[in-house]
Design an enzyme around this catalytic site. Structure first.
Site, PDB file in Angstrom:
ATOM      1  N   ARG A  32      82.583  -6.811-182.914  1.00  0.00           N
ATOM      2  CA  ARG A  32      84.025  -7.265-182.184  1.00  0.00           C
ATOM      3  C   ARG A  32      84.227  -5.842-181.587  1.00  0.00           C
ATOM      4  NH1 ARG A  32      86.289 -11.653-182.399  1.00  0.00           N
ATOM      5  NH2 ARG A  32      85.688 -13.279-184.233  1.00  0.00           N
ATOM      6  N   ARG A  33      84.481  -4.764-182.406  1.00  0.00           N
ATOM      7  CA  ARG A  33      84.737  -3.298-181.810  1.00  0.00           C
ATOM      8  C   ARG A  33      83.865  -2.809-180.732  1.00  0.00           C
ATOM      9  NH1 ARG A  33      85.729  -0.972-187.752  1.00  0.00           N
ATOM     10  NH2 ARG A  33      87.866  -1.982-188.111  1.00  0.00           N
ATOM     11  N   TYR A  95      66.195 -12.400-190.432  1.00  0.00           N
ATOM     12  CA  TYR A  95      66.888 -13.216-189.762  1.00  0.00           C
ATOM     13  C   TYR A  95      67.986 -12.563-188.785  1.00  0.00           C
ATOM     14  CZ  TYR A  95      69.568 -17.234-188.086  1.00  0.00           C
ATOM     15  OH  TYR A  95      70.500 -18.120-187.288  1.00  0.00           O
ATOM     16  N   ARG A 106      64.922 -14.340-184.344  1.00  0.00           N
ATOM     17  CA  ARG A 106      65.306 -15.284-185.514  1.00  0.00           C
ATOM     18  C   ARG A 106      64.500 -16.081-186.103  1.00  0.00           C
ATOM     19  NH1 ARG A 106      66.662 -18.807-181.703  1.00  0.00           N
ATOM     20  NH2 ARG A 106      67.287 -20.776-182.150  1.00  0.00           N
TER      21      ARG A 106
END
Length: 152
Positions: A32-33, A95, A106
């Site tokens: 997020r940052r 994963y 993945r």
């Protein structure tokens, strides 16, 4: 040996799983940052979305994993269940790493961890079935099988 001492290996795998979930959550905070995606937004750059989805997917499967880990460990085999649990956590870590890098990354770990989860489901089912037979039908199928094999 007390019941708590008997279950310590399953408890250790459970705590490792919780720590892994916490690590995945921290990675979302860092993403997020890094990609400037403020809560409650869940979309942004593809890089952020892959990290977010990897964490969400791992969280979605965690209750299933914990349930079958403990059911398998209590009714089938603590040792085999703990080994499967460690393999599952390793698969989920791979994963998460793979998905964070690319959507294609993945897939192999997803299939691996799903197979381990199915093994735990199988162990759980077999353990419950054998216990039900022993407790409610007064038939120890494992003992009967061992007796039958020694006669052959």
């Amino acid at each position: 040996m007390t019941m708590m001492e008997e279950m310590v290996v399953l408890a250790a795998v459970t705590v490792l799983g919780i720590l892994e979930q916490a690590y995945f959550s921290l990675q979302v905070i860092y993403a997020r940052r890094k990609y400037s995606v403020s809560p409650p937004a869940t979309s942004g750059s593809p890089e952020f979305e892959r990290v977010f989805r990897a964490q969400a997917n791992c969280s979605e499967y965690f209750p299933i994993f914990i349930t079958v880990l403990w059911t398998s460990g209590v009714f089938f085999s603590q040792g085999l269940s703990a080994v499967c649990g460690l393999l599952y956590l390793y698969g989920r870590f791979q994963y998460f790493r793979g998905y964070s890098q690319s959507a294609q990354g993945r897939l192999a770990p997803l299939y691996f961890s799903a197979q381990v989860l199915w093994v735990l489901i199988g162990f759980s089912s077999l353990g419950i079935f054998l216990t039900l037979c022993r407790v409610y039908l007064n038939v120890d199928l494992l003992q009967e099988l061992c007796s039958a094999l020694s006669l052959v």
